[in-house]
Design an enzyme around this catalytic site. Structure first.
Site, mmCIF file in Angstrom:
data_model
loop_
_atom_site.group_PDB
_atom_site.id
_atom_site.type_symbol
_atom_site.label_atom_id
_atom_site.label_comp_id
_atom_site.label_asym_id
_atom_site.label_seq_id
_atom_site.Cartn_x
_atom_site.Cartn_y
_atom_site.Cartn_z
ATOM 1 N N LYS A 26 -0.012 3.502 -6.806
ATOM 2 C CA LYS A 26 0.720 2.047 -6.529
ATOM 3 C C LYS A 26 0.257 2.432 -8.464
ATOM 4 C CE LYS A 26 -0.644 -1.894 -3.199
ATOM 5 N NZ LYS A 26 -1.861 -1.481 -2.414
HETATM 6 C C1 LIG Z 1 -1.970 -0.344 -1.531
HETATM 7 C C2 LIG Z 1 -2.375 0.762 -0.955
HETATM 8 C C3 LIG Z 1 -2.705 0.789 0.636
HETATM 9 C C4 LIG Z 1 -0.982 0.195 1.369
HETATM 10 O O1 LIG Z 1 0.175 0.373 0.728
HETATM 11 P P1 LIG Z 1 1.182 0.117 0.960
HETATM 12 O O2 LIG Z 1 2.213 0.041 0.129
HETATM 13 O O3 LIG Z 1 0.582 -2.110 1.041
HETATM 14 O O4 LIG Z 1 1.460 -0.168 2.751
HETATM 15 C C5 LIG Z 1 -3.054 2.040 1.011
HETATM 16 N N1 LIG Z 1 -4.343 2.757 0.187
HETATM 17 C C6 LIG Z 1 -4.458 2.227 -0.896
HETATM 18 C C7 LIG Z 1 -5.386 2.473 -1.861
HETATM 19 C C8 LIG Z 1 -3.837 1.297 -1.436
HETATM 20 O O5 LIG Z 1 -4.538 0.196 -3.322
#
Ligand SMILES: *Cc1c(COP(=O)(O)O)cnc(C)c1O
Length: 472
Positions: A114
Protein backbone atom coordinates in the site's frame (compact mmCIF):
# COMPACT_ATOMS: atom_id res chain seq x y z
CA UNK A 1 -8.44 11.46 -20.25
CA UNK A 2 -12.18 11.76 -19.67
CA UNK A 3 -13.53 10.50 -16.35
CA UNK A 4 -17.06 9.25 -15.65
CA UNK A 5 -18.94 7.83 -12.66
CA UNK A 6 -20.07 4.21 -12.49
CA UNK A 7 -23.51 5.54 -11.46
CA UNK A 8 -23.82 8.09 -14.24
CA UNK A 9 -23.38 11.52 -12.62
CA UNK A 10 -20.97 14.03 -14.16
CA UNK A 11 -17.59 14.11 -12.44
CA UNK A 12 -14.87 16.74 -12.22
CA UNK A 13 -11.95 16.09 -14.51
CA UNK A 14 -8.88 17.71 -12.95
CA UNK A 15 -6.13 15.91 -11.04
CA UNK A 16 -6.93 17.70 -7.78
CA UNK A 17 -10.65 16.99 -7.93
CA UNK A 18 -10.12 13.33 -8.75
CA UNK A 19 -7.66 13.14 -5.89
CA UNK A 20 -9.79 14.88 -3.27
CA UNK A 21 -13.10 13.37 -4.33
CA UNK A 22 -13.06 9.71 -3.32
CA UNK A 23 -16.68 8.90 -4.01
CA UNK A 24 -18.92 10.68 -6.52
CA UNK A 25 -22.04 12.31 -5.04
CA UNK A 26 -24.20 9.60 -6.64
CA UNK A 27 -22.33 6.92 -4.68
CA UNK A 28 -20.46 5.77 -7.77
CA UNK A 29 -16.74 5.44 -8.42
CA UNK A 30 -14.62 7.47 -10.81
CA UNK A 31 -13.24 5.64 -13.83
CA UNK A 32 -11.76 6.63 -17.22
CA UNK A 33 -14.32 6.50 -20.01
CA UNK A 34 -11.80 4.77 -22.25
CA UNK A 35 -8.20 3.69 -21.95
CA UNK A 36 -5.33 4.42 -24.31
CA UNK A 37 -3.62 1.40 -25.90
CA UNK A 38 0.06 0.98 -25.20
CA UNK A 39 1.57 -0.96 -28.08
CA UNK A 40 4.58 -3.31 -28.01
CA UNK A 41 6.74 -0.61 -29.55
CA UNK A 42 5.97 1.81 -26.72
CA UNK A 43 6.63 -0.93 -24.18
CA UNK A 44 10.05 -1.50 -25.74
CA UNK A 45 10.76 2.23 -25.51
CA UNK A 46 9.96 1.99 -21.82
CA UNK A 47 12.13 -1.07 -21.20
CA UNK A 48 15.16 0.73 -19.76
CA UNK A 49 13.23 3.27 -17.69
CA UNK A 50 13.74 3.47 -13.94
CA UNK A 51 10.66 2.93 -11.77
CA UNK A 52 10.43 6.67 -11.28
CA UNK A 53 10.53 7.43 -15.01
CA UNK A 54 8.01 4.73 -15.80
CA UNK A 55 5.72 6.12 -13.07
CA UNK A 56 5.94 9.50 -14.78
CA UNK A 57 4.96 8.06 -18.18
CA UNK A 58 1.98 6.17 -16.80
CA UNK A 59 0.70 8.72 -14.30
CA UNK A 60 0.90 11.40 -17.02
CA UNK A 61 -1.79 9.48 -18.90
CA UNK A 62 -4.19 9.75 -15.96
CA UNK A 63 -3.42 13.26 -14.70
CA UNK A 64 -5.39 16.06 -16.31
CA UNK A 65 -4.63 19.71 -15.62
CA UNK A 66 -1.37 19.18 -13.73
CA UNK A 67 1.79 20.38 -15.45
CA UNK A 68 4.45 17.86 -16.40
CA UNK A 69 6.92 19.67 -14.18
CA UNK A 70 4.70 19.45 -11.13
CA UNK A 71 3.89 15.80 -11.73
CA UNK A 72 7.56 15.06 -12.24
CA UNK A 73 8.52 16.70 -8.97
CA UNK A 74 5.77 14.84 -7.06
CA UNK A 75 7.08 11.58 -8.44
CA UNK A 76 10.70 12.45 -7.67
CA UNK A 77 9.69 13.36 -4.15
CA UNK A 78 7.90 10.01 -3.75
CA UNK A 79 9.92 7.32 -5.47
CA UNK A 80 13.36 7.98 -4.11
CA UNK A 81 15.69 5.59 -2.46
CA UNK A 82 15.32 6.88 1.07
CA UNK A 83 11.62 6.09 1.16
CA UNK A 84 11.95 2.73 -0.55
CA UNK A 85 14.47 -0.03 -0.18
CA UNK A 86 17.54 2.00 0.81
CA UNK A 87 18.82 2.99 -2.56
CA UNK A 88 18.03 -0.27 -4.27
CA UNK A 89 15.24 -0.70 -6.79
CA UNK A 90 11.82 0.54 -5.63
CA UNK A 91 10.18 -2.66 -6.90
CA UNK A 92 12.15 -5.85 -7.38
CA UNK A 93 11.72 -9.13 -9.20
CA UNK A 94 12.75 -12.05 -6.99
CA UNK A 95 12.93 -15.37 -8.85
CA UNK A 96 11.77 -18.40 -6.84
CA UNK A 97 11.92 -21.46 -9.10
CA UNK A 98 10.97 -22.43 -12.64
CA UNK A 99 8.79 -19.65 -13.99
CA UNK A 100 7.63 -18.48 -10.55
CA UNK A 101 8.86 -15.14 -9.12
CA UNK A 102 7.83 -12.65 -6.47
CA UNK A 103 7.25 -9.05 -7.43
CA UNK A 104 8.62 -7.30 -4.34
CA UNK A 105 6.30 -4.47 -3.38
CA UNK A 106 6.87 -4.34 0.36
CA UNK A 107 10.00 -2.22 0.57
CA UNK A 108 8.31 1.02 1.55
CA UNK A 109 8.19 2.65 4.99
CA UNK A 110 5.45 0.41 6.42
CA UNK A 111 6.58 -2.76 4.66
CA UNK A 112 3.42 -3.35 2.64
CA UNK A 113 2.45 -2.75 -0.99
CA UNK A 114 0.00 0.00 0.00
CA UNK A 115 2.98 2.32 0.52
CA UNK A 116 3.65 2.48 -3.20
CA UNK A 117 0.42 4.30 -4.00
CA UNK A 118 -0.11 5.92 -0.61
CA UNK A 119 3.29 7.65 -0.52
CA UNK A 120 2.44 9.27 -3.84
CA UNK A 121 -1.01 10.20 -2.55
CA UNK A 122 0.50 11.89 0.51
CA UNK A 123 2.70 14.15 -1.59
CA UNK A 124 -0.12 14.80 -4.05
CA UNK A 125 -2.53 15.78 -1.26
CA UNK A 126 -0.06 18.28 0.16
CA UNK A 127 0.62 19.77 -3.28
CA UNK A 128 -3.07 20.21 -4.08
CA UNK A 129 -3.97 21.62 -0.66
CA UNK A 130 -1.17 24.18 -0.70
CA UNK A 131 -2.06 25.24 -4.25
CA UNK A 132 -5.71 25.69 -3.40
CA UNK A 133 -4.98 27.10 0.02
CA UNK A 134 -7.19 24.47 1.62
CA UNK A 135 -6.93 22.45 4.83
CA UNK A 136 -8.04 18.85 5.10
CA UNK A 137 -8.78 16.55 8.02
CA UNK A 138 -8.54 12.88 7.19
CA UNK A 139 -10.52 10.52 9.35
CA UNK A 140 -10.24 6.77 9.07
CA UNK A 141 -10.49 3.46 10.84
CA UNK A 142 -7.89 0.77 10.52
CA UNK A 143 -7.34 -2.80 11.54
CA UNK A 144 -3.66 -2.45 10.77
CA UNK A 145 -2.10 -1.95 7.32
CA UNK A 146 -4.15 0.86 5.79
CA UNK A 147 -3.84 3.08 8.82
CA UNK A 148 -0.11 2.85 9.07
CA UNK A 149 0.40 3.30 5.30
CA UNK A 150 -1.79 6.44 5.44
CA UNK A 151 -0.03 7.84 8.50
CA UNK A 152 3.44 7.31 7.05
CA UNK A 153 2.29 8.95 3.82
CA UNK A 154 0.76 12.00 5.50
CA UNK A 155 3.02 12.55 8.50
CA UNK A 156 4.47 16.01 8.64
CA UNK A 157 2.55 17.18 5.57
CA UNK A 158 1.30 20.75 5.52
CA UNK A 159 -2.42 21.63 5.60
CA UNK A 160 -3.48 18.13 6.58
CA UNK A 161 -4.28 16.30 9.81
CA UNK A 162 -4.97 12.62 10.28
CA UNK A 163 -7.32 11.05 12.84
CA UNK A 164 -6.94 7.32 12.79
CA UNK A 165 -9.16 5.10 14.91
CA UNK A 166 -7.66 1.73 15.75
CA UNK A 167 -9.15 -1.09 17.83
CA UNK A 168 -7.45 -0.92 21.23
CA UNK A 169 -5.49 -4.06 22.01
CA UNK A 170 -6.40 -5.84 18.79
CA UNK A 171 -3.45 -5.10 16.53
CA UNK A 172 -0.13 -6.91 16.49
CA UNK A 173 2.67 -5.49 18.62
CA UNK A 174 4.56 -4.53 15.46
CA UNK A 175 1.59 -2.76 13.90
CA UNK A 176 0.91 -0.84 17.12
CA UNK A 177 4.54 0.17 17.44
CA UNK A 178 4.65 1.29 13.82
CA UNK A 179 1.64 3.59 14.20
CA UNK A 180 1.82 4.78 17.77
CA UNK A 181 5.52 5.64 17.70
CA UNK A 182 4.86 8.47 15.21
CA UNK A 183 5.35 11.76 17.01
CA UNK A 184 4.29 14.12 14.23
CA UNK A 185 1.94 16.90 15.33
CA UNK A 186 -0.53 16.20 12.52
CA UNK A 187 -1.00 12.52 13.33
CA UNK A 188 -3.65 11.62 15.90
CA UNK A 189 -3.81 7.98 16.90
CA UNK A 190 -7.05 7.18 18.68
CA UNK A 191 -7.13 3.71 20.24
CA UNK A 192 -10.78 2.85 20.77
CA UNK A 193 -12.38 0.18 22.96
CA UNK A 194 -14.16 -1.51 20.05
CA UNK A 195 -13.68 -3.68 17.01
CA UNK A 196 -12.89 -2.59 13.47
CA UNK A 197 -16.50 -2.62 12.26
CA UNK A 198 -17.65 -0.47 15.16
CA UNK A 199 -14.90 2.02 14.40
CA UNK A 200 -15.82 2.09 10.76
CA UNK A 201 -19.42 2.81 11.75
CA UNK A 202 -18.23 5.82 13.76
CA UNK A 203 -16.28 7.13 10.76
CA UNK A 204 -19.33 6.67 8.53
CA UNK A 205 -21.57 8.34 11.09
CA UNK A 206 -19.30 11.38 11.46
CA UNK A 207 -18.72 11.82 7.75
CA UNK A 208 -22.40 11.49 6.90
CA UNK A 209 -23.10 14.77 8.73
CA UNK A 210 -22.80 17.21 5.83
CA UNK A 211 -22.39 20.32 7.96
CA UNK A 212 -19.68 18.71 10.08
CA UNK A 213 -18.03 17.40 6.94
CA UNK A 214 -17.92 20.83 5.34
CA UNK A 215 -16.90 22.77 8.45
CA UNK A 216 -13.83 20.62 8.94
CA UNK A 217 -13.18 19.66 5.31
CA UNK A 218 -13.32 16.00 6.13
CA UNK A 219 -11.53 13.66 3.78
CA UNK A 220 -11.37 9.91 3.62
CA UNK A 221 -8.43 7.87 2.54
CA UNK A 222 -9.52 4.58 1.16
CA UNK A 223 -8.85 2.12 -1.57
CA UNK A 224 -11.46 3.49 -3.96
CA UNK A 225 -9.43 6.61 -4.70
CA UNK A 226 -8.70 6.52 -8.43
CA UNK A 227 -5.24 8.08 -8.07
CA UNK A 228 -4.31 5.17 -5.82
CA UNK A 229 -5.34 2.70 -8.50
CA UNK A 230 -3.45 4.70 -11.14
CA UNK A 231 -0.24 4.60 -9.08
CA UNK A 232 -0.61 0.82 -8.75
CA UNK A 233 -0.83 0.31 -12.51
CA UNK A 234 2.84 1.28 -12.75
CA UNK A 235 4.22 -1.85 -11.07
CA UNK A 236 2.36 -4.21 -13.39
CA UNK A 237 4.13 -2.58 -16.34
CA UNK A 238 7.40 -2.57 -14.41
CA UNK A 239 6.99 -6.26 -13.47
CA UNK A 240 6.25 -7.22 -17.07
CA UNK A 241 9.33 -5.32 -18.29
CA UNK A 242 11.55 -7.09 -15.75
CA UNK A 243 10.13 -10.56 -16.47
CA UNK A 244 10.59 -10.35 -20.25
CA UNK A 245 13.34 -9.18 -22.55
CA UNK A 246 13.12 -7.54 -25.91
CA UNK A 247 13.77 -10.68 -27.97
CA UNK A 248 11.26 -12.90 -26.17
CA UNK A 249 8.91 -14.32 -28.72
CA UNK A 250 6.35 -15.24 -26.12
CA UNK A 251 5.84 -12.09 -24.16
CA UNK A 252 2.84 -12.98 -22.04
CA UNK A 253 3.20 -12.80 -18.25
CA UNK A 254 0.72 -13.90 -15.55
CA UNK A 255 0.21 -12.23 -12.19
CA UNK A 256 -1.19 -13.63 -8.95
CA UNK A 257 -2.58 -11.08 -6.52
CA UNK A 258 -3.46 -11.66 -2.84
CA UNK A 259 -6.74 -9.76 -2.78
CA UNK A 260 -9.18 -8.13 -0.41
CA UNK A 261 -10.86 -4.99 -1.63
CA UNK A 262 -10.07 -5.68 -5.31
CA UNK A 263 -7.90 -2.54 -5.50
CA UNK A 264 -4.56 -4.10 -6.29
CA UNK A 265 -5.76 -6.57 -8.91
CA UNK A 266 -8.02 -3.93 -10.49
CA UNK A 267 -4.85 -2.00 -11.36
CA UNK A 268 -3.57 -5.15 -13.10
CA UNK A 269 -6.82 -5.45 -14.99
CA UNK A 270 -6.55 -1.83 -16.16
CA UNK A 271 -2.96 -2.46 -17.28
CA UNK A 272 -4.20 -5.47 -19.27
CA UNK A 273 -6.96 -3.36 -20.86
CA UNK A 274 -4.25 -0.87 -21.88
CA UNK A 275 -2.59 -3.62 -23.86
CA UNK A 276 0.01 -4.92 -21.41
CA UNK A 277 0.44 -8.59 -22.50
CA UNK A 278 -0.94 -10.21 -19.36
CA UNK A 279 -2.00 -13.83 -19.76
CA UNK A 280 -3.75 -14.56 -16.49
CA UNK A 281 -4.76 -12.44 -13.54
CA UNK A 282 -5.04 -14.91 -10.69
CA UNK A 283 -7.11 -13.59 -7.81
CA UNK A 284 -6.12 -15.21 -4.52
CA UNK A 285 -8.24 -14.92 -1.38
CA UNK A 286 -8.06 -16.40 2.10
CA UNK A 287 -11.01 -18.00 3.92
CA UNK A 288 -12.97 -14.81 3.23
CA UNK A 289 -13.47 -15.91 -0.35
CA UNK A 290 -16.26 -13.63 -1.57
CA UNK A 291 -14.22 -12.73 -4.64
CA UNK A 292 -13.08 -16.27 -5.37
CA UNK A 293 -16.76 -17.21 -5.47
CA UNK A 294 -17.64 -14.30 -7.71
CA UNK A 295 -15.03 -15.20 -10.31
CA UNK A 296 -16.00 -18.88 -10.18
CA UNK A 297 -19.78 -18.44 -10.30
CA UNK A 298 -20.63 -14.88 -11.30
CA UNK A 299 -22.58 -14.48 -8.07
CA UNK A 300 -21.45 -11.68 -5.77
CA UNK A 301 -22.52 -12.27 -2.19
CA UNK A 302 -20.70 -10.06 0.34
CA UNK A 303 -20.44 -11.40 3.88
CA UNK A 304 -21.90 -9.76 6.93
CA UNK A 305 -19.11 -8.36 9.10
CA UNK A 306 -20.03 -10.87 11.84
CA UNK A 307 -19.51 -13.74 9.37
CA UNK A 308 -16.14 -12.47 8.21
CA UNK A 309 -13.37 -14.68 9.56
CA UNK A 310 -10.37 -13.38 11.42
CA UNK A 311 -7.45 -15.05 9.65
CA UNK A 312 -3.67 -15.15 9.62
CA UNK A 313 -3.74 -12.89 6.52
CA UNK A 314 -5.73 -10.12 8.21
CA UNK A 315 -5.29 -7.47 5.50
CA UNK A 316 -7.46 -9.63 3.25
CA UNK A 317 -10.23 -10.12 5.82
CA UNK A 318 -12.89 -8.17 3.99
CA UNK A 319 -16.65 -8.56 3.94
CA UNK A 320 -17.20 -6.78 0.61
CA UNK A 321 -14.91 -5.60 -2.17
CA UNK A 322 -15.49 -1.90 -2.86
CA UNK A 323 -13.49 -1.75 -6.08
CA UNK A 324 -15.40 -4.54 -7.80
CA UNK A 325 -17.95 -1.96 -8.97
CA UNK A 326 -15.43 -0.63 -11.48
CA UNK A 327 -15.07 -4.03 -13.15
CA UNK A 328 -18.84 -4.64 -13.13
CA UNK A 329 -19.38 -1.26 -14.80
CA UNK A 330 -17.17 -2.40 -17.63
CA UNK A 331 -18.96 -5.77 -17.85
CA UNK A 332 -22.34 -4.11 -18.32
CA UNK A 333 -20.88 -1.93 -21.08
CA UNK A 334 -20.69 1.19 -18.94
CA UNK A 335 -24.41 1.35 -18.35
CA UNK A 336 -24.88 3.19 -15.02
CA UNK A 337 -28.55 2.13 -14.85
CA UNK A 338 -27.55 -1.51 -14.73
CA UNK A 339 -24.95 -0.80 -12.06
CA UNK A 340 -27.55 0.99 -9.94
CA UNK A 341 -29.96 -1.89 -10.38
CA UNK A 342 -27.36 -4.45 -9.35
CA UNK A 343 -26.49 -2.53 -6.19
CA UNK A 344 -30.17 -2.20 -5.42
CA UNK A 345 -30.49 -5.97 -5.79
CA UNK A 346 -27.56 -6.30 -3.46
CA UNK A 347 -29.16 -4.11 -0.82
CA UNK A 348 -32.47 -5.99 -1.08
CA UNK A 349 -31.36 -9.59 -1.48
CA UNK A 350 -27.78 -9.65 -0.23
CA UNK A 351 -26.39 -10.76 -3.60
CA UNK A 352 -26.51 -10.22 -7.34
CA UNK A 353 -26.18 -12.74 -10.11
CA UNK A 354 -24.01 -12.17 -13.18
CA UNK A 355 -23.51 -15.85 -13.93
CA UNK A 356 -24.30 -15.29 -17.61
CA UNK A 357 -21.09 -13.22 -17.79
CA UNK A 358 -18.96 -15.74 -15.91
CA UNK A 359 -17.48 -17.48 -19.00
CA UNK A 360 -16.10 -14.10 -20.09
CA UNK A 361 -14.11 -13.56 -16.89
CA UNK A 362 -11.37 -15.91 -18.02
CA UNK A 363 -11.84 -15.85 -21.79
CA UNK A 364 -12.04 -12.09 -22.22
CA UNK A 365 -10.23 -10.76 -19.16
CA UNK A 366 -7.88 -13.54 -18.03
CA UNK A 367 -9.34 -13.68 -14.50
CA UNK A 368 -9.20 -16.95 -12.55
CA UNK A 369 -9.43 -17.38 -8.78
CA UNK A 370 -8.46 -19.57 -5.86
CA UNK A 371 -8.15 -19.44 -2.07
CA UNK A 372 -5.99 -20.69 0.76
CA UNK A 373 -6.58 -21.84 4.33
CA UNK A 374 -4.43 -21.10 7.36
CA UNK A 375 -2.85 -24.54 7.01
CA UNK A 376 -2.05 -23.87 3.31
CA UNK A 377 -0.29 -20.65 4.21
CA UNK A 378 1.74 -22.32 6.97
CA UNK A 379 2.75 -25.14 4.59
CA UNK A 380 3.68 -22.65 1.86
CA UNK A 381 5.82 -20.53 4.20
CA UNK A 382 7.60 -23.76 5.24
CA UNK A 383 8.00 -24.99 1.66
CA UNK A 384 9.51 -21.74 0.38
CA UNK A 385 11.83 -21.48 3.36
CA UNK A 386 12.98 -25.12 3.12
CA UNK A 387 13.62 -24.89 -0.61
CA UNK A 388 15.11 -21.40 -0.89
CA UNK A 389 15.71 -20.06 2.64
CA UNK A 390 13.43 -17.16 1.78
CA UNK A 391 10.92 -15.84 4.32
CA UNK A 392 7.51 -14.87 2.98
CA UNK A 393 4.55 -13.37 4.81
CA UNK A 394 1.13 -15.07 5.06
CA UNK A 395 -0.50 -12.82 2.42
CA UNK A 396 2.24 -13.56 -0.09
CA UNK A 397 2.02 -17.24 0.90
CA UNK A 398 -1.65 -17.19 -0.04
CA UNK A 399 -0.60 -15.87 -3.45
CA UNK A 400 2.15 -18.47 -3.92
CA UNK A 401 -0.20 -21.29 -2.95
CA UNK A 402 -2.86 -20.24 -5.45
CA UNK A 403 -0.30 -19.35 -8.15
CA UNK A 404 1.12 -22.90 -8.30
CA UNK A 405 -2.30 -24.12 -9.39
CA UNK A 406 -2.45 -21.80 -12.39
CA UNK A 407 1.16 -21.50 -13.46
CA UNK A 408 1.94 -22.75 -16.98
CA UNK A 409 5.29 -23.71 -18.49
CA UNK A 410 6.94 -20.95 -20.49
CA UNK A 411 4.82 -18.16 -19.03
CA UNK A 412 6.41 -16.19 -16.18
CA UNK A 413 4.12 -16.15 -13.12
CA UNK A 414 4.67 -13.13 -10.87
CA UNK A 415 3.21 -13.33 -7.37
CA UNK A 416 2.75 -9.90 -5.84
CA UNK A 417 4.58 -9.79 -2.52
CA UNK A 418 2.13 -7.59 -0.64
CA UNK A 419 3.82 -7.49 2.77
CA UNK A 420 7.16 -8.15 4.37
CA UNK A 421 7.39 -11.24 6.62
CA UNK A 422 8.72 -8.96 9.37
CA UNK A 423 5.25 -7.51 9.68
CA UNK A 424 3.61 -10.85 10.37
CA UNK A 425 6.36 -12.59 12.27
CA UNK A 426 3.95 -14.42 14.64
CA UNK A 427 2.63 -16.53 11.74
CA UNK A 428 6.09 -17.00 10.28
CA UNK A 429 7.21 -18.25 13.69
CA UNK A 430 4.30 -20.66 13.85
CA UNK A 431 5.42 -22.10 10.50
CA UNK A 432 9.18 -22.17 10.97
CA UNK A 433 9.83 -21.96 14.70
CA UNK A 434 11.80 -18.79 14.12
CA UNK A 435 11.17 -15.22 13.06
CA UNK A 436 12.52 -13.39 10.00
CA UNK A 437 15.46 -11.06 10.63
CA UNK A 438 14.35 -7.51 11.42
CA UNK A 439 16.11 -4.71 9.49
CA UNK A 440 18.41 -2.84 11.85
CA UNK A 441 16.50 0.43 11.64
CA UNK A 442 13.40 -1.29 13.01
CA UNK A 443 15.11 -3.26 15.77
CA UNK A 444 14.00 -0.93 18.53
CA UNK A 445 10.63 0.05 17.18
CA UNK A 446 8.77 -1.89 19.87
CA UNK A 447 10.66 -0.01 22.60
CA UNK A 448 10.07 3.48 21.23
CA UNK A 449 7.85 5.84 23.22
CA UNK A 450 4.29 5.86 21.92
CA UNK A 451 1.79 8.65 21.40
CA UNK A 452 -1.88 7.72 21.32
CA UNK A 453 -5.17 8.54 23.04
CA UNK A 454 -7.43 5.84 24.41
CA UNK A 455 -11.15 6.52 24.00
CA UNK A 456 -14.50 4.85 24.45
CA UNK A 457 -16.37 3.58 21.44
CA UNK A 458 -18.59 6.64 21.48
CA UNK A 459 -19.12 8.82 18.43
CA UNK A 460 -19.88 11.93 20.49
CA UNK A 461 -16.67 11.73 22.53
CA UNK A 462 -14.59 11.06 19.43
CA UNK A 463 -16.22 13.97 17.68
CA UNK A 464 -15.39 16.29 20.58
CA UNK A 465 -11.78 15.19 20.48
CA UNK A 466 -11.74 15.81 16.75
CA UNK A 467 -13.22 19.30 17.11
CA UNK A 468 -10.49 20.31 19.54
CA UNK A 469 -7.63 18.96 17.44
CA UNK A 470 -8.75 19.44 13.83
CA UNK A 471 -6.76 21.74 11.53
CA UNK A 472 -8.91 24.65 10.36
C1 LIG B 1 -4.43 -4.38 1.57
C2 LIG B 1 -3.68 -5.66 1.45
C3 LIG B 1 -4.09 -6.71 0.58
C4 LIG B 1 -5.37 -6.61 -0.23
O1 LIG B 1 -5.29 -5.67 -1.27
P1 LIG B 1 -6.62 -5.13 -2.00
O2 LIG B 1 -6.16 -4.01 -2.85
O3 LIG B 1 -7.53 -4.68 -0.89
O4 LIG B 1 -7.19 -6.27 -2.77
C5 LIG B 1 -3.31 -7.84 0.50
N1 LIG B 1 -2.19 -7.99 1.24
C6 LIG B 1 -1.75 -7.02 2.07
C7 LIG B 1 -0.52 -7.25 2.87
C8 LIG B 1 -2.48 -5.82 2.21
O5 LIG B 1 -2.04 -4.86 3.07
Amino acid sequence: MKYISTRGKEVCQGFSDILLEGLVADGGLIIPESLPKIGIQKLEEWRELSYEDLAFEILSIFSNEISSNDLRSLITKTYHSEAFNFGKEIVTLKPLFNNLSLLGLSQGPTLAFKDIAMQFLGNAFEYVLINKNLKLNIIGATSGDTGSAAEYALRNKKNISVFMLSPYGRMSLFQRSQMYSLKDQNIHNIAVYGNFDELQDIVKFLSSNLKFKQTYRLGLINSINWIRIAAQIVYYFYGWLRATNSNDTNKKVSFTVPSGNFGNILAGHIARCMGLPIHRLVLATNENNVLEEFFKTGIYRPRKPALTYITSSPSMDISHASNLERFIFQLVEQDPEQVKKLWLDLAENGFFDLSHFQPLFEKEYGFVSGSSTHQDRIETIKWIYKTLEIFIDPHTADGVKVATKFSEPGIPMLVLETASPVKFSETVKEALGKTPPIPSYLKNIEQLPQKFTIMNCNAKEIREYFEVHAIT
